[in-house]
Each structure stands twice: as structure tokens, then as C-alpha cells.
Write an enzyme that holds these catalytic residues in place. Structure first.
Site, PDB file in Angstrom:
ATOM      1  N   CYS A  79      54.731  41.156  29.940  1.00 50.45           N
ATOM      2  CA  CYS A  79      55.717  40.541  30.844  1.00 50.45           C
ATOM      3  C   CYS A  79      56.549  39.954  29.880  1.00 50.45           C
ATOM      4  O   CYS A  79      57.173  40.551  29.198  1.00 50.45           O
ATOM      5  CB  CYS A  79      54.533  39.288  31.314  1.00 50.45           C
ATOM      6  SG  CYS A  79      53.615  38.334  30.187  1.00 50.45           S
ATOM      7  N   CYS A  96      32.424  32.840  50.233  1.00 47.90           N
ATOM      8  CA  CYS A  96      31.648  33.724  49.192  1.00 47.90           C
ATOM      9  C   CYS A  96      30.308  33.951  49.649  1.00 47.90           C
ATOM     10  O   CYS A  96      29.644  33.023  49.964  1.00 47.90           O
ATOM     11  CB  CYS A  96      31.800  33.206  47.695  1.00 47.90           C
ATOM     12  SG  CYS A  96      30.846  34.215  46.547  1.00 47.90           S
TER      13      CYS A  96
END
Length: 566
Positions: A503, A290
Site C-alpha cells: 500500500c 454468527c
């Protein structure tokens, strides 16, 4: 006069499957507008596939089905001997911008194996049923006896413990009485001390100055000092001012990075130097690579365990509407219910008395109620699902699970033509397959109110999240799904249309999609993101959002993938 712009000829192989046909009705020959490759039939649950495509045919050709060659990019796969097939010849022509499809059945192939006799099949089914019932009864009896034995064992252990405690207390009292009798009644309290013998209890009782005092261990956790004036192992915490206007130092928040808290956490400043026992956390520990100064995320500080601690627990009265007897059959799981405060009530009048659907409104980063999270429609709630889409001006549907009739996850959309749900008319427009996403466009309108016009809705069926996995297979494909949904919303709905996300039960997968969408929007707006706060906000409305540790980690990983791709 018209000009034929393009003409294609396709050979389509369809696997014969048992279908229900009403008595007295003839079979309607349907064409196959959506191209399906042989290797995609299992993913798409398709009963047909293209085996060849030719641009032009000058003279008659002899064509062999199943020669395992490739024609026009489509594999002519061998036919299985134990299955039955029907072969169609299909012509697709485009003239003056209009596409027409005609098809004709040219051949059939029967199965090589012979089905068992009906009587043998019935006897086998009967035997299997009897064996299944017998095994179920035996299993129930074994479990029932095991529960009874466990209860009795715990009861006996509790009685033994109580009996032992009473015996020890009796011995102690008798010893004290004996000591008093030996000393007499005129003793001086400050010079005479009697200590009982050591018992099995960890505490020792001492008689002194006509009083009984208990000497407890100095520590609560075996050698560690524990002071009730401090909260975590000797570190000072001021509970009277905690989360009540206490000023925190934002210059050390997120490892010394500047962070604007005036628009985040509703103007409250937090100090992480003393939040978790004074430990400094490095964002790069969980997300290696990062770039410092670019992505500021609450990583090591807020774990999933902390998230579970701050997630509110729903009470029965919070889900009173979902728990009404008339709504029980509309819930896939009774332990995953939406709270009353987040319900999207159905509006369309179609003769139905119930306006309930198992769904919850969720906010995005910049738009209130941008998502509607729900379960995969049950066979008896398909009409309610499309009512929800029309009533709440939804322009996108994200499907994150597979079609599985075994779990009552059936196909709830038409593949061709118009399908009616009372006054609601659902018309199939087009379909497209791109890597792991099947996109279908539908036109939906209320025939009882033609003055309201119609709405275009695009469904995005994501194929890259198998049922057996906790997370999606590929992070880039998941980001591509997100990009396609956002692009459609901007082009068609101007960014104002709602997105229905579902879902199997409207929980972990749907929550991961919403959380990642929020985090990516944060990164676009301010180049910083807080995954913990995004998931916590979703869980405030529905506690089962992002319910697995792997899904929580997946949110961070996709955030980093998005950052590296921009």
C-alpha cells in the site's frame, strides 16, 4: 491461407496531455489494446477511452464524436470544450488464434480557451512563490514564539509549585519547633502528641514517639480499594505462575465451545474465566448473526488496546540496516521501518552495491514467508521492487493504494511492450478489468542469466479502497480480490509462490489483507479462527500492521462475511 475468425472496429478518444519527447525522435503511434469505458477513466487514471465499437461495417458511415449515445456498449461522451482530444480509428482482427491491432489517427480537437501569456504566467508564479515563502516564514515565527511561551509557562508553574512546597514545609517545621519549645525537653513520648495544623497538602504529618510518620489515604483511586497483592480490583492473580506453565480450563474458553489448543498458541492452554476480571464475553456481541458452534473467534476478549499493549516496540538497533545513511532515500517514512530480522535481502547482481529494500517477510497460516509486505515503490526503488519479485519467486502482486504522483506513488509497470531495469526485463502480456480489480500479467526474466528462464507474475490492483477511507468500500469485493489471488497462486505457482502486498507505506492496508487471508485459511482448515492472534503474529514482525481500529473491526466483519458465503 488464413481465416479471419473475428474483426472489430473501435473509435478511441485520447485526451492530449503534455509529454516529454527527446529531441530528434519521431512520435511512435501506439494502439489501445485494453478497453476502457468513459466512466472508468478517472479510476484507472487513463488518458483514453473507447467511445464506440462495431462488429462489421458494410458501407461508409458518418460518425459524430460526442453525441452522448452508446455504440457496442461504450458511451460516446460529449467532449469538453476546454480540453484537446485526438481521435483514433482502431481495427482488431483475430486470425488462426492470433490477434492483431492496427490504428490510425483520424481527427483532432483543440481547446477552446486560450492559455495565458508566458510573461503573465511567470509573474503570477513569482507572486505565488513570494506569498508562499512569506506565509511559511510567518507561520514558523508564530510556532516558534508559541513553543517558547509554552516552555516558559511550564517552567514558571514548576517554580511556583516548588516554592509553595518549600513554604509549607517551613511552616510545618517552625510549628513543630514551637511545640517542642513549649513542652520542654523532658516529655514522655507515649503521652504527649503534637499534630500540626492542616496544610494544603493532602497528607497530614503527625509527630509521635520522637518520630515523624506520614498518614496516607487508604485508597489510591478516590474511594476504591486497591491491594498490591491483587492485579485488577480485588481479583486474585498469581503472577508467579502466570504464562509459565499454568494449567487453564479450555472447556470454558470461547463461551463453552471446545477448542483445540494443541496446535494453537503453541500448545499453551488459556483460561478466559479469570483473564479479564472474570467477565464472560459473547462472540455474537461484536458479530451479530454468527452461527453458534461454527465460528469460534476471540472477539470481546482481546481489544485493539490489548493488541497495542502486547505489540513489541522496535528499538533503533532493531532497524539498524534501514537506518544506514545509504538507505535513507529508499524509505518512504522513517517512522515505518522493517526490522533487520524480517528483511528480504536482494540477491540479483546488477551492479548495485545495496541489497536493501523496505520490505518484511510475513508468514501465512500454512506457509512460512508467504507474504512480502512493502511500500509503494519510490521512483528510485522501482528497480529494487522488481528485483525483489524475481529473487523471491513471487507470482502475485497485490496493490491496495491509488497511483498518486503527488505522494510519489507513480506507475511502476509498463502498459505495453518490454521495459528494462538493468539486466531485468519486464514484458507486459495482458490486462483485464473485473469490477474493482484490474489484473495485469507480466513476464519477468534476467537477461544476464537466460538459463534461469522467465517467471509469470500477475498484479492485482484493487480499486475498491479509496485513499480517504480507513477500510475498503465493500467486503464482498475484498473477498473476491482474495479469491482471485489465491486462485492464481494455485493454478500457476501450485500454492508455493509468494505474494507481494503493498500500500502507501506497507502498513495498515497491507496488514489487513494478510490478516484476512490468514483468518480465511483458518476457517477453511478448522472452521475456527482467531483474528487477534493473526494480527498479533503480523505485528511481531512489523508493528504497524493493522494500525487502525476500523481496520481491526474490518478483519472481523470480513471473516463473518466469508463464513456466511461458504
Amino acid at each position: 491461407m488464413f481465416v479471419i475468425d473475428e474483426a472489430k472496429y473501435q473509435v478511441v478518444v485520447e485526451e492530449e496531455r503534455p509529454r516529454r519527447q527527446q529531441r530528434g525522435t519521431a512520435e511512435i503511434l501506439r494502439c489501445y489494446p485494453v478497453p476502457v469505458h468513459f466512466h472508468n477513466t478517472s479510476h484507472l487514471n487513463s488518458f483514453y477511452y473507447y467511445t464506440a465499437e462495431m462488429s462489421s461495417i458494410q458501407k461508409p458511415l458518418a460518425f459524430c464524436i460526442g453525441d452522448n449515445r452508446t455504440y457496442g456498449g461504450y458511451r460516446n461522451a460529449p467532449l469538453l470544450p476546454h480540453k484537446s482530444y485526438t481521435v483514433y480509428y482502431q481495427a482488431v482482427s483475430t486470425a488462426n488464434g492470433e490477434t492483431k491491432i492496427d490504428c490510425v489517427r483520424v481527427a483532432t480537437k483543440g481547446a477552446a480557451t486560450r492559455r495565458p501569456e508566458p510573461e503573465q504566467e511567470k509573474q503570477s508564479d513569482h507572486t505565488v512563490k513570494i506569498a508562499g515563502v512569506t506565509a511559511g516564514v510567518l507561520l514558523f515565527i508564530i510556532i516558534f514564539l508559541g513553543v517558547i511561551l509554552l516552555i516558559k509557562k511550564r517552567t514558571l508553574a514548576k517554580k511556583r509549585k516548588e516554592t509553595s512546597s518549600r513554604q509549607e514545609m517551613t511552616v510545618m517545621v517552625n510549628s513543630m519547633d514551637k511545640s517542642f519549645a513549649e513542652q520542654g525537653t523532658s516529655y514522655q513520648a507515649d503521652t504527649h502528641t503534637l499534630t500540626t495544623r492542616t496544610l494544603s497538602s493532602p497528607s497530614s504529618f503527625t509527630l509521635k514517639s520522637n518520630s515523624i510518620t506520614t498518614s496516607l489515604p487508604n485508597t489510591y483511586y478516590q474511594g476504591k480499594n486497591y491491594d498490591t497483592t491483587t492485579y485488577y480490583q480485588g481479583k486474585n492473580y498469581d503472577t508467579t505462575t502466570y504464562y509459565q506453565g499454568k494449567n487453564y480450563d479450555t472447556t470454558t474458553y470461547y463461551q463453552g465451545k471446545n477448542y483445540d489448543t494443541t496446535t494453537y498458541y503453541q500448545g499453551k492452554n488459556y483460561d478466559t474465566t479469570t483473564y479479564y476480571q472474570g467477565k464472560n464475553y459473547d462472540a455474537n456481541m461484536l458479530l451479530p448473526g454468527c452461527t453458534k458452534g461454527v465460528l469460534k473467534v476471540c472477539l470481546g476478549v482481546f481489544s485493539l488496546q490489548t493488541l497495542n499493549m502486547v505489540t513489541p516496540t522496535l528499538r533503533v538497533e532493531d532497524c539498524s540496516i534501514a537506518l544506514l545513511p545509504r538507505n535513507h532515500e529508499k524509505n518512504r517514512c522513517m517512522d515505518v521501518l522493517p526490522p533487520d530480522r524480517c528483511l528480504p535481502f536482494l540477491i540479483t547482481i546488477d551492479g548495485e552495491s545495496s541489497n536493501y529494500i523496505n520490505a518484511a517477510l510475513m508468514d501465512s497460516y500454512k506457509q512460512p514467508s508467504a507474504f512480502i509486505v512493502t511500500q509503494h515503490p519510490l521512483p528510485n526503488t522501482v528497480k529494487d521492487f522488481w528485483r525483489l519479485v524475481l529473487d523471491y519467486h513471487c507470482t502475485a502482486i497485490v496493490m491496495l493504494n491509488d497511483v498518486d504522483p503527488a505522494q510519489l506513488c507513480t506507475q511502476y509497470w509498463p502498459e505495453i511492450g518490454v521495459h528494462s531495469h538493468g539486466p531485468l526485463q519486464l514484458e507486459f502480456v495482458s490486462a483485464d478489468l473485473e469490477e474493482d480489480v484490474i489484473s495485469r500479467i507480466f513476464r519477468i526474466y534476467n537477461a544476464a542469466r537466460p538459463q534461469d528462464g522467465f517467471r509469470m507474475v500477475q498484479q492485482f490492483q484493487f480499486l475498491g479502497w479509496p485513499m480517504y477511507r480507513d477500510t475498503a468500500v465493500n467486503k464482498r469485493s475484498f473477498l473476491k480480490l482474495l479469491h482471485q489471488v489465491e486462485k492464481w497462486q494455485e493454478e500457476y505457482g501450485g500454492g508455493e509462490g509468494r505474494t507481494v502486498v503493498h500500500c502507501l507505506n506497507g502498513g495498515g492496508r497491507s496488514g489487513a489483507f494478510c490478516a484476512i487471508s490468514i483468518v480465511c485459511e483458518m476457517l477453511r482448515q478448522q472452521r475456527s479462527a482467531d483474528v487477534f492472534h493473526a494480527v498479533k503474529t503480523l505485528r511481531n514482525n512489523k508493528p504497524n500492521m493493522v494500525d487502525l481500529l476500523e481496520q481491526y473491526k474490518f478483519c472481523y466483519e470480513v471473516a463473518l462475511e466469508y463464513l456466511n458465503s461458504t
